[in-house]
Design a protein around this motif. Structure first.
Motif, PDB file in Angstrom:
ATOM      1  N   VAL A 123       0.841  -1.205   0.000  1.00  0.00           N
ATOM      2  CA  VAL A 123       0.000   0.000   0.000  1.00  0.00           C
ATOM      3  C   VAL A 123       0.875   1.252   0.000  1.00  0.00           C
ATOM      4  N   TRP A 124       1.956   1.265   0.780  1.00  0.00           N
ATOM      5  CA  TRP A 124       2.858   2.415   0.813  1.00  0.00           C
ATOM      6  C   TRP A 124       3.461   2.662  -0.576  1.00  0.00           C
ATOM      7  N   LEU A 126       2.293   1.698  -3.566  1.00  0.00           N
ATOM      8  CA  LEU A 126       1.261   2.157  -4.495  1.00  0.00           C
ATOM      9  C   LEU A 126       0.888   3.615  -4.222  1.00  0.00           C
ATOM     10  N   ASP A 127       0.814   3.994  -2.964  1.00  0.00           N
ATOM     11  CA  ASP A 127       0.505   5.380  -2.612  1.00  0.00           C
ATOM     12  C   ASP A 127       1.594   6.308  -3.124  1.00  0.00           C
ATOM     13  N   LEU A 128       2.851   5.930  -2.954  1.00  0.00           N
ATOM     14  CA  LEU A 128       3.968   6.738  -3.436  1.00  0.00           C
ATOM     15  C   LEU A 128       3.936   6.850  -4.957  1.00  0.00           C
ATOM     16  N   PHE A 130       1.284   6.484  -7.022  1.00  0.00           N
ATOM     17  CA  PHE A 130       0.152   7.302  -7.462  1.00  0.00           C
ATOM     18  C   PHE A 130       0.375   8.778  -7.141  1.00  0.00           C
ATOM     19  N   ALA A 131       1.006   9.063  -6.016  1.00  0.00           N
ATOM     20  CA  ALA A 131       1.286  10.458  -5.677  1.00  0.00           C
ATOM     21  C   ALA A 131       2.232  11.079  -6.702  1.00  0.00           C
ATOM     22  N   ARG A 132       3.249  10.368  -7.125  1.00  0.00           N
ATOM     23  CA  ARG A 132       4.181  10.897  -8.133  1.00  0.00           C
ATOM     24  C   ARG A 132       3.508  11.069  -9.488  1.00  0.00           C
TER      25      ARG A 132
END
Length: 139
Positions: A123-124, A126-128, A130-132
């Motif tokens: 999850v971390w 994927l979050d990173l 998607f944020a980029r």
């Protein structure tokens, strides 16, 4: 198994055969009980066996009566007796549980923690990612 095969065949012939399916097992259990509950229900309410338009209304009325009788029997017991019976039944069920050993429990705990760490990392990541991507698009 004995050396004499005929002797084993005789023993097998005397033993009752295992039920072939669930319906025959239920029938066998029911016949072993005192009074075979299925036959008692059918005798008490002969409309259940009949078919046709009138059978639906008659059979539902019979079910309500038997449900009401079952409810009044339990309501006659005082509350504390019902609570005590409930606790006894719970303890009886807990005795049937196969509890894991200490080694199994520690193994299961390690597996769960490792899986949780993997999912947290996924999850971390994927979050990173998607944020980029969002930052690259909307700048």
């Amino acid at each position: 198994m004995s050396e004499d095969g005929d002797k084993d065949k005789e023993d097998d012939a005397q033993r009752p055969s295992r039920p072939d399916n669930a319906a025959s097992r239920r029938g066998r259990r029911g016949s072993a009980r005192k009074g075979n509950g299925r036959n008692n229900r059918d005798q008490a309410n002969p409309q259940r066996k009949s078919s046709g338009a009138g059978a639906g209304a008659g059979s539902s009325g019979g079910r309500e009566g038997s449900a009401a009788k079952a409810g009044t029997i339990e309501e006659k017991q005082p509350l504390h007796q019902r609570i005590v019976r409930y606790i006894r039944e719970v303890l009886g069920e807990l005795r049937k549980v196969v509890w894991p050993t200490r080694k199994q429990m520690s193994t299961y705990t390690v597996v769960v923690l490792a899986f949780m760490l993997f999912m947290i990392g996924l999850v971390w990541a994927l979050d990173l990612l998607f944020a980029r991507v969002v930052f690259a698009i909307f700048g």
